[in-house]
Design a protein around this motif. Structure first.
Motif, PDB file in Angstrom:
ATOM      1  N   SER A  38       0.987  -1.301  -0.024  1.00  0.00           N
ATOM      2  CA  SER A  38      -0.213  -0.066  -0.103  1.00  0.00           C
ATOM      3  C   SER A  38       0.949   1.166  -0.045  1.00  0.00           C
ATOM      4  CB  SER A  38      -0.883   0.049   1.214  1.00  0.00           C
ATOM      5  OG  SER A  38      -0.078   0.201   2.528  1.00  0.00           O
ATOM      6  N   THR A  39       0.196   2.510  -0.306  1.00  0.00           N
ATOM      7  CA  THR A  39       0.750   3.636  -0.218  1.00  0.00           C
ATOM      8  C   THR A  39       0.977   4.356   1.218  1.00  0.00           C
ATOM      9  OG1 THR A  39      -1.175   4.983  -0.468  1.00  0.00           O
ATOM     10  CG2 THR A  39       0.141   4.245  -2.609  1.00  0.00           C
ATOM     11  N   ARG A  40       1.546   5.322   1.409  1.00  0.00           N
ATOM     12  CA  ARG A  40       1.662   5.878   2.649  1.00  0.00           C
ATOM     13  C   ARG A  40       0.516   6.519   3.006  1.00  0.00           C
ATOM     14  NH1 ARG A  40       5.424  10.941   2.366  1.00  0.00           N
ATOM     15  NH2 ARG A  40       3.754  11.639   1.030  1.00  0.00           N
ATOM     16  N   GLN A  41      -0.261   7.018   2.025  1.00  0.00           N
ATOM     17  CA  GLN A  41      -1.556   7.618   2.431  1.00  0.00           C
ATOM     18  C   GLN A  41      -2.413   6.438   3.027  1.00  0.00           C
ATOM     19  OE1 GLN A  41      -0.043   8.122  -0.609  1.00  0.00           O
ATOM     20  NE2 GLN A  41       0.306  10.380  -0.654  1.00  0.00           N
ATOM     21  N   HIS A  42      -2.559   5.341   1.867  1.00  0.00           N
ATOM     22  CA  HIS A  42      -3.519   4.319   2.158  1.00  0.00           C
ATOM     23  C   HIS A  42      -3.267   3.598   3.756  1.00  0.00           C
ATOM     24  CE1 HIS A  42      -5.016   0.296   2.226  1.00  0.00           C
ATOM     25  NE2 HIS A  42      -5.570   0.524   1.376  1.00  0.00           N
ATOM     26  N   SER A  43      -1.955   3.523   4.170  1.00  0.00           N
ATOM     27  CA  SER A  43      -1.503   3.001   5.368  1.00  0.00           C
ATOM     28  C   SER A  43      -1.967   4.108   6.489  1.00  0.00           C
ATOM     29  CB  SER A  43      -0.090   2.944   5.439  1.00  0.00           C
ATOM     30  OG  SER A  43       0.430   2.529   6.746  1.00  0.00           O
ATOM     31  N   GLN A  44      -1.672   5.324   6.272  1.00  0.00           N
ATOM     32  CA  GLN A  44      -2.182   6.592   7.495  1.00  0.00           C
ATOM     33  C   GLN A  44      -3.665   6.614   7.490  1.00  0.00           C
ATOM     34  OE1 GLN A  44      -0.048   8.368   9.259  1.00  0.00           O
ATOM     35  NE2 GLN A  44      -1.787   8.516  10.270  1.00  0.00           N
ATOM     36  N   ILE A  45      -4.382   6.286   6.530  1.00  0.00           N
ATOM     37  CA  ILE A  45      -5.856   6.424   6.526  1.00  0.00           C
ATOM     38  C   ILE A  45      -6.420   5.247   7.105  1.00  0.00           C
ATOM     39  CG2 ILE A  45      -7.865   6.319   5.062  1.00  0.00           C
ATOM     40  CD1 ILE A  45      -6.350   8.135   2.951  1.00  0.00           C
ATOM     41  N   THR A  46      -5.949   4.009   6.874  1.00  0.00           N
ATOM     42  CA  THR A  46      -6.151   2.829   7.709  1.00  0.00           C
ATOM     43  C   THR A  46      -6.174   2.933   9.211  1.00  0.00           C
ATOM     44  OG1 THR A  46      -5.992   1.898   5.655  1.00  0.00           O
ATOM     45  CG2 THR A  46      -6.166   0.335   7.567  1.00  0.00           C
ATOM     46  N   ALA A  47      -4.963   3.474   9.365  1.00  0.00           N
ATOM     47  CA  ALA A  47      -4.389   3.516  10.798  1.00  0.00           C
ATOM     48  C   ALA A  47      -5.401   4.507  11.684  1.00  0.00           C
ATOM     49  CB  ALA A  47      -3.116   4.023  10.953  1.00  0.00           C
ATOM     50  N   ASN A  48      -5.728   5.727  10.746  1.00  0.00           N
ATOM     51  CA  ASN A  48      -6.376   6.427  11.471  1.00  0.00           C
ATOM     52  C   ASN A  48      -7.851   6.131  11.880  1.00  0.00           C
ATOM     53  OD1 ASN A  48      -4.603   8.573  11.449  1.00  0.00           O
ATOM     54  ND2 ASN A  48      -5.381   9.586   9.541  1.00  0.00           N
ATOM     55  N   ILE A  49      -8.442   5.380  10.810  1.00  0.00           N
ATOM     56  CA  ILE A  49      -9.802   4.820  10.979  1.00  0.00           C
ATOM     57  C   ILE A  49      -9.880   3.631  12.180  1.00  0.00           C
ATOM     58  CG2 ILE A  49     -11.488   3.447   9.663  1.00  0.00           C
ATOM     59  CD1 ILE A  49     -10.732   4.855   7.093  1.00  0.00           C
ATOM     60  N   ILE A  50      -8.880   2.946  12.050  1.00  0.00           N
ATOM     61  CA  ILE A  50      -8.682   2.009  13.248  1.00  0.00           C
ATOM     62  C   ILE A  50      -8.709   2.548  14.616  1.00  0.00           C
ATOM     63  CG2 ILE A  50      -7.386   0.067  14.128  1.00  0.00           C
ATOM     64  CD1 ILE A  50      -6.650  -0.565  11.223  1.00  0.00           C
ATOM     65  N   ARG A  51      -7.711   3.509  14.867  1.00  0.00           N
ATOM     66  CA  ARG A  51      -7.735   4.554  15.851  1.00  0.00           C
ATOM     67  C   ARG A  51      -9.031   4.971  16.451  1.00  0.00           C
ATOM     68  NH1 ARG A  51      -3.593   7.088  15.159  1.00  0.00           N
ATOM     69  NH2 ARG A  51      -4.511   8.898  14.087  1.00  0.00           N
ATOM     70  N   SER A  52      -9.627   5.768  15.422  1.00  0.00           N
ATOM     71  CA  SER A  52     -10.727   6.435  15.584  1.00  0.00           C
ATOM     72  C   SER A  52     -11.941   5.473  16.066  1.00  0.00           C
ATOM     73  CB  SER A  52     -11.213   7.144  14.425  1.00  0.00           C
ATOM     74  OG  SER A  52     -12.427   7.830  14.629  1.00  0.00           O
ATOM     75  N   LEU A  53     -12.074   4.220  15.458  1.00  0.00           N
ATOM     76  CA  LEU A  53     -13.215   3.440  15.793  1.00  0.00           C
ATOM     77  C   LEU A  53     -12.795   2.624  17.106  1.00  0.00           C
ATOM     78  CD1 LEU A  53     -14.284   2.022  12.271  1.00  0.00           C
ATOM     79  CD2 LEU A  53     -15.278   3.722  13.703  1.00  0.00           C
ATOM     80  N   GLY A  54     -11.737   2.378  17.137  1.00  0.00           N
ATOM     81  CA  GLY A  54     -11.128   1.617  18.583  1.00  0.00           C
ATOM     82  C   GLY A  54     -11.464   2.118  19.657  1.00  0.00           C
ATOM     83  N   ASN A  55     -11.114   3.679  19.552  1.00  0.00           N
ATOM     84  CA  ASN A  55     -11.363   4.449  20.606  1.00  0.00           C
ATOM     85  C   ASN A  55     -12.786   4.839  21.084  1.00  0.00           C
ATOM     86  OD1 ASN A  55      -8.773   5.028  21.252  1.00  0.00           O
ATOM     87  ND2 ASN A  55      -8.625   7.047  20.067  1.00  0.00           N
ATOM     88  N   ARG A  56     -13.959   4.764  20.146  1.00  0.00           N
ATOM     89  CA  ARG A  56     -15.133   4.884  20.327  1.00  0.00           C
ATOM     90  C   ARG A  56     -15.774   3.460  20.742  1.00  0.00           C
ATOM     91  NH1 ARG A  56     -14.081   8.477  16.770  1.00  0.00           N
ATOM     92  NH2 ARG A  56     -15.163   9.987  16.513  1.00  0.00           N
ATOM     93  N   PHE A  57     -14.923   2.311  20.481  1.00  0.00           N
ATOM     94  CA  PHE A  57     -15.522   0.991  21.263  1.00  0.00           C
ATOM     95  C   PHE A  57     -14.847   0.434  22.494  1.00  0.00           C
ATOM     96  CE2 PHE A  57     -16.128   0.063  16.314  1.00  0.00           C
ATOM     97  CZ  PHE A  57     -17.416   0.685  16.073  1.00  0.00           C
TER      98      PHE A  57
END
Length: 195
Positions: A38-57
């Protein structure tokens, strides 16, 4: 995505090979498909989504999985590694492989040039056979756009597009996903802009 090999594999053969492999492969219509980097953008976006959702759950019965958690659509025999998957409540694993999830509630794919048509078309068609799946997100890595497909009645899906600073409601998991969090520290290719 191009087939890694043209030979046809049974599900048992695929699972056995995947356990022994250092690389990830999807099984699509009986053919092994190598996963691209994956690209740098793909990796950062994926990490951001996982962090954001993980914090909510954190205090809820929902679990966020990375692309290391394989998902199986039993009715179509698809084995895939979504960028992000969420399951709320007890997990159902494949009977021969506890690392393979069969009941995601939400699946997220970050689009890339090589997989966008597949993610929008055939892969989504496979995923729609998961009775547990209530929402499907397609996330651009080129600009601030998240597209949501929400199951509203049986096999009917409602499409909504979110841009800019929007907040994506995720009723299937009783959460929200702000685009400001999805694109935090993401530098879009070509323009040097950081979201």
């Amino acid at each position: 995505m191009e087939p890694a090999q043209r030979e046809r594999l049974s599900e048992a053969e695929y699972l056995e090979r995947e356990r022994a492999s250092d690389e990830k492969h999807e099984l699509v219509n009986g053919e092994l498909v190598a996963m691209a980097g994956s690209t740098r953008q793909h990796s950062q976006i994926t990490a951001n989504i996982i962090r954001s959702l993980g914090n909510r759950f954190a205090d809820r019965p929902c679990v966020v999985h990375t692309s290391d958690r394989r998902v199986n659509v039993a009715t179509t025999r698809l084995y895939a590694y979504p960028d992000v998957s969420v399951v709320c409540g007890p997990e159902q694993s494949h009977p021969q492989d506890h690392n393979t999830l069969r009941n995601p509630t939400l699946i997220v794919e970050v689009l890339s040039d090589s997989t966008e048509l597949y993610d929008r078309g055939a892969k989504f068609a496979h995923y729609q056979n998961l009775a547990s799946m209530r929402e499907y997100l397609l996330v651009s890595q080129k600009e601030r756009i998240v597209e949501r497909y929400e199951r509203i009645d049986g096999d009917e899906w409602r499409y909504t597009r979110f841009t800019g600073g929007a907040i994506v409601p995720l009723p299937s998991v009783a959460a929200e996903l702000p685009l400001d969090e999805v694109y935090l520290k993401v530098e879009f290719a070509g323009d040097g802009e950081v979201a």
